[in-house]
Structure formats: structure tokens, C-alpha cells
Design a protein around this motif. Structure first.
Motif, PDB file in Angstrom:
ATOM      1  N   TYR A 181      12.100  -2.257  -5.440  1.00 28.71           N
ATOM      2  CA  TYR A 181      11.081  -1.931  -6.435  1.00 28.71           C
ATOM      3  C   TYR A 181      11.558  -0.831  -7.379  1.00 28.71           C
ATOM      4  CZ  TYR A 181       7.804  -4.862  -3.953  1.00 28.71           C
ATOM      5  OH  TYR A 181       7.199  -5.940  -3.404  1.00 28.71           O
ATOM      6  N   LEU A 202       2.913  -8.695  -9.388  1.00 28.36           N
ATOM      7  CA  LEU A 202       3.872  -8.571  -8.309  1.00 28.36           C
ATOM      8  C   LEU A 202       3.315  -9.220  -7.057  1.00 28.36           C
ATOM      9  CD1 LEU A 202       4.889  -4.836  -8.705  1.00 28.36           C
ATOM     10  CD2 LEU A 202       6.253  -6.810  -9.303  1.00 28.36           C
ATOM     11  N   PRO A 243      10.396  -7.382  -4.555  1.00 27.68           N
ATOM     12  CA  PRO A 243       9.250  -8.260  -4.840  1.00 27.68           C
ATOM     13  C   PRO A 243       9.597  -9.723  -4.592  1.00 27.68           C
ATOM     14  CG  PRO A 243      10.130  -7.300  -6.872  1.00 27.68           C
ATOM     15  CD  PRO A 243      10.834  -6.647  -5.745  1.00 27.68           C
ATOM     16  N   CYS A 279       7.948 -11.531  -9.475  1.00 29.57           N
ATOM     17  CA  CYS A 279       7.584 -10.514 -10.464  1.00 29.57           C
ATOM     18  C   CYS A 279       7.385 -11.235 -11.783  1.00 29.57           C
ATOM     19  CB  CYS A 279       8.695  -9.470 -10.568  1.00 29.57           C
ATOM     20  SG  CYS A 279       8.484  -8.338 -11.940  1.00 29.57           S
TER      21      CYS A 279
END
Lengths: 368, 185
Positions: free
Chosen positions: A57, A316, A324, A327
Motif C-alpha cells: 500500500y 481498493l 491491494p 485498485c
């Protein structure tokens, strides 16, 4: 004797001074009138959404810099807001204020470029207004360099706040910029918006009907120019937008003139927001956690934010891992292009360039 | 009166005509960068690095290559690892600074220059030898301790490895007592 006539297809771009990035317009002309218009996109596709799936992230923040490269701060903010909702982090006050100050400065930069290119696209005026706008932009970019060491690809926001507090010499420098900006905004307005030549070229050209605009999911200054007062900072305040007072400038006709006029008015409102943030900001932590690695619980999140171009949000999906699962970028530039044909058909080639510029889209965000 | 707006616009251009120029003539003059500037010429302290490869893991592009020898007899982290290869491929670097943020021992710092053009791609890969030879002018990006010392990366004195770290590092429990800035001092 009659001459045989036929429509002519003209391809403008992908490399053309009037196109914002590598964008191609496929226009069909009957004489000088446009009878069909088709946007051709994809030249700048870098697979950002796919790349995000194989990065942690925190690392994705660096990719969001490169989506809309004239407003990286707001892209950073939109992404970390979505991450914070996914993880369930509370951001300290000072971190939120610093993010809002940075985002509003970025909004000024983006709108200055948008308005600066206005005269360029009308043709004939050369780059005068553009160079004036760039001069003010340069001073704000210097502020960004103080904050985070970079001017364009800032990566300033972090999940849980911002990476570090502003240095001590940032605040006097910000004060100097804020003192000078209203004067420069007046100058730009006198140069561009009061000129009768500009008004006669752009007033009433390519109007967008408010109902059509809402149905086409248009957002940002393009929607507000049509008279719809819709701003995510008011509708669903994120960070500290519920603690500051500002107006949402709204246009009347939704024509090319209004779309640029709304932007220059928003610069003034952004200055107001920054002034209030400086008054309200208090010492304290700027970051909720120093962690760089996150494992959010499985689930999804979406936080709509108001970027200078419109509604920017990151959808997300987490599967509980460090990256993720999906995304998706809700890119305002891309969706604002959906009324491209309706705007251009019936107008002339010279107006097409200005109408295109009035959407103020950014190819980094359109193609992703 | 029609045309007044145009005249007003000319007034603005006239005002700017007599204003002091804002531009800088680059090769002769140089604009001033802030000490937090994230630039080229990474600063790396071999004696601070334990070869933990946090920087390599947090690099979004994976351009840092580290090879360690488990029996190297390196003083830190219990005397286990010796860094043998430390390559940064600057040709792919985007100067986001996440490697610097991830370094727990303050061994890696951003640099401060921006004139790193080379004629060959291979020259953009900077190795351990190059990093060791360079004068240490670290940027203060993500290094509050350097900001407190008012380090100037542009023309200031080089920073010694003992001064480059956070306080916590000097008291690292695993660090030997006679190392510079070690727990015994």
C-alpha cells in the motif's frame, strides 16, 4: 456548376501542441464545421491499476504521483484516505491540516496551468498568460520542495498522515506566497477574463446542459460551470474541510468561458482555505503510525475526493495481504471526456481546441 | 466602453514588462534547493549498514541489489553479516525516497545533486565502491536529526557516520560497546 463536396476526416494529435499530453482527436469536418468527433486514447497507458496490485500500500503512493502529474498532492491524498478507511486509522489533526494545505496549494497550481493554457489555446496570444501562471506555479512548487524534497512527484502523504512535519522556514515562505497570490490572481483575471476578444471567442461556445452533465457523471469545475453546485469537499467533507469556510463558485451558462472562470474563482477559495488552516493548525503529531507495511482486514473502501479535475477516488479491495487485491481509479479526467462529442459537434475547428482545453484533463490520469 | 478590457490586459503586460525577471539563467546561475531535496548521489555509510535489505524490500521498483556474507565478521547485529554488493540502479530510480524511509539504521540517505547524466546505461548503476568514495553530503529528507544539526547538503561540510543517525541507534542493544557511538559511550 456545383462543386462536389465530401466530409473530411482530420486527425489532430497524438502529438499536437493543443492536446493535453498524447491525445488524439479524430474530427470529421464539413467545411469548417465539425460533424463528428471521436477521442482516441490509450497512448499513455502504463497499467497503473495492475502495477498497484503487486505493490504494498505504501509503495502505491509513488504510483499515484504519476496519475495526474500536475496535481500529485491530491492524488496522494485520495489514495491514503481510501487506505485509512480500509485499515481504520485515525489521522492526527496536524497531519490532516498539512494535507489540506498541500492539496489546496496543489489545486491552485493545477488551475493556474489550466487557465494559463487558455490563451495559448485561443491562439495568437502566445504564451504570455501561460508564463505568468507558470511564474506563480514555480513559487508554490518551491514550497513543495521544502515540504517533501520534490516538486512534481511529491509522495508527501503517508497512510496515517504525512511523512514529516513542515520545516521551520516553510511557514514564512507560505506567508509570502499567500500575500502575493491575490494580486497575481487579479492580474490574470484582468489579462484573460476581462478581455473582449476572449469573451467574444468563448462566451456561449460549447455549452453543456446541466442535466446532460449530471447524467454523464461529469464532476469538478466542468460540472460547476454548468450551474450545479456539487463539491465533495462540501458534500462529504474529508480531512478538515468541515472545519473551514469556503464557497463553491458556480457558473451560469456552462460554456467555455464559465469553465475557465470557475477555475480562477476556485483559486481564490483555495487561498481562503489555506489562510484558515494556518490559523487553526496546532502543534502535534503528524502521523498516526510509523509503520510502512499494512495488512488491512479483507474488505473494500472508496473515499470520493475533490481533485482539481473532479471526483477522484480509489476503490481498493483487500484480501488481507500486504498489497491491494484490486485498485480501481475513478479518474475525473477520463469521465469528463465522455461528453467530448456533444461538446464539439456543430462548432468550428478553432473552437474545438478551446473546448478541449476547457475540460482541463490530464492524459496521465485518462490512460493510467 | 468596448476595448477597455483589452487595454486593461495591456496594462498587466506593461506592468510585467518592468518587473524584475523571475527566471534563472541555469548554467551560469543556479536556483537554490531546499536541504530536503531528494536528489541523486545517494549517501551510504558502510559501517552503519547491516545488510538487512529493508531498503531493497521497500523500493517500489526493486532496483537495489544487496548480497551479504553470513560469515563476514561484521561488527553489527551480533557480528553476522557483511555487505558484499550494494548496487542501486539509478537509471530506473524515481527518487521517491522510500528506501531511505525504510532504513532502520540511518545508513542510506538521499543525495542532493541533479546533474547525473551519463553516456552509458551501465554507468547509472552505482556500486558500493562508488558510494564509499563519494563525499557524504546527505539530504535532510526524512532525517530530522540532520535537520536539527542544520546540515547543508549544498556546500556544507561532509557528515560523519557517527552524526548521521538517530539517538536510538547509538543505544542499539546489539551494537558492540567499542564501536564509534556504541552503547558503552
Amino acid at each position: 456548376m456545383t462543386l462536389r463536396t465530401e466530409p473530411v476526416v482530420v486527425s489532430i494529435g497524438p502529438h499536437h501542441p493543443s492536446t493535453h499530453g498524447v491525445f488524439r482527436m479524430r474530427l470529421t469536418f464539413d467545411g469548417e464545421n465539425i460533424i463528428d468527433a471521436e477521442p482516441v486514447i490509450g497512448y499513455l497507458h502504463r497499467g497503473t491499476e495492475k502495477l498497484a496490485e503487486e505493490r504494498q500500500y505504501t509503495q502505491v503512493i509513488t504510483l499515484t504521483d504519476r496519475l495526474d502529474y500536475v496535481s500529485s498532492m491530491t492524488s496522494n491524498q485520495a489514495f491514503v484516505l481510501s487506505c485509512e478507511k480500509l485499515i481504520g486509522l485515525e489521522v492526527p489533526d496536524r497531519g490532516m491540516y498539512l494535507r489540506v494545505i498541500a492539496s489546496e496549494l496543489q489545486r491552485i497550481v493545477s488551475h493556474l496551468i489550466g487557465v494559463g493554457f487558455f490563451l495559448q489555446e485561443l491562439g495568437g496570444f502566445g504564451g504570455t498568460a501561460l508564463m505568468y501562471a507558470f511564474r506563480e506555479r514555480e513559487r508554490i512548487l518551491d514550497l513543495f520542495e521544502m515540504l517533501c524534497g520534490a516538486r512534481i512527484t511529491v509522495s508527501y502523504s503517508r497512510i496515517g498522515g504525512v511523512f514529516a512535519d513542515a520545516p521551520a522556514d516553510f511557514w514564512p515562505a507560505l506567508r509570502r506566497v499567500l500575500d502575493d497570490m491575490p494580486g497575481y490572481t487579479d492580474e490574470l483575471e484582468a489579462l484573460v477574463f476581462e478581455s473582449e476578444i476572449v469573451q467574444s471567442r468563448t462566451k456561449g461556445v460549447s455549452p453543456i446542459d446541466p442535466v446532460l452533465a449530471v447524467n454523464a457523471s461529469l464532476t469538478g469545475p466542468v460540472l460547476r460551470a454548468s450551474g450545479v453546485a456539487w463539491d465533495w469537499r462540501k458534500a462529504a467533507p474529508y480531512d478538515v474541510y468541515d472545519r473551514v469556510d469556503f464557497d463553491v463558485p458556480v457558473g451560469a451558462n456552462g460554456d467555455n468561458y464559465d469553465r475557465f472562470w470557475v477555475r480562477i474563482q476556485e483559486v481564490r477559495q483555495s487561498l481562503r482555505i489555506v489562510e484558515q488552516c494556518i490559523e487553526q493548525i496546532e502543534p502535534g503529531p503528524v502521523r498516526a503510525t510509523d509503520a510502512m507495511l499494512f495488512r488491512p482486514p479483507p474488505g473494500d473502501s472508496y473515499v470520493p475526493t475533490e481533485s482539481p479535475k473532479g471526483e477522484l477516488g480509489f476503490y481498493l479491495v483487500s484480501d488481507g495481504s500486504i498489497a491491494p487485491y484490486r485498485c480501481h481509479v475513478r479518474a475525473p479526467s477520463f469521465i469528463n471526456l465522455s461528453l467530448f462529442k456533444e461538446m464539439l459537434v456543430g462548432w468550428k475547428l478553432a473552437d474545438a481546441i478551446v473546448s478541449l482545453g476547457s475540460l482541463d484533463f490530464n492524459m496521465g490520469e485518462v490512460d493510467r | 466602453m468596448y476595448g477597455l478590457g483589452v487595454l486593461k490586459g495591456f496594462g498587466v503586460t506593461l506592468k510585467n514588462f518592468v518587473r524584475k525577471p523571475f527566471t534563472v539563467q541555469y548554467p551560469e546561475e543556479r536556483s537554490v534547493q531546499h536541504p530536503r531535496f531528494r536528489g541523486q548521489e545517494f549517501v551510504w555509510y558502510e559501517d552503519r549498514c547491516t545488510g538487512c535489505a529493508s531498503c531493497a524490500k521497500y523500493c517500489p521498483l526493486g532496483i537495489i541489489r544487496i548480497v551479504t556474507d553470513p560469515d563476514g565478521g561484521h561488527e553489527q547485529e551480533g557480528g553476522d553479516y557483511k555487505v558484499e554488493v550494494f548496487d542501486i540502479d539509478q537509471g530506473r530510480c524515481m527518487y521517491c525516497g522510500l528506501c531511505v524511509e525504510a532504513c532502520p539504521y540511518d545508513a542510506l540517505h538521499m543525495g542532493s545533486t541533479f546533474e547525473g547524466a551519463t553516456t552509458r546505461r551501465e554507468d547509472l548503476v552505482i556500486t558500493m565502491e562508488v558510494l564509499n568514495e563519494r563525499p557524504k553530503h546527505p539530504s535532510t529528507w526524512f532525517r530530522p536529526q540532520l535537520e536539527q544539526q542544520a546540515v547543508d547538503p549544498f556546500g556544507g561540510a561532509p557528515v560523519d557516520s557517527g552524526d548521521a543517525g538517530r539517538e536510538a541507534y547509538r543505544w542499539h542493544p546489539k551494537r558492540s560497546e567499542d564501536a564509534p557511538g556504541g552503547a558503552g559511550k
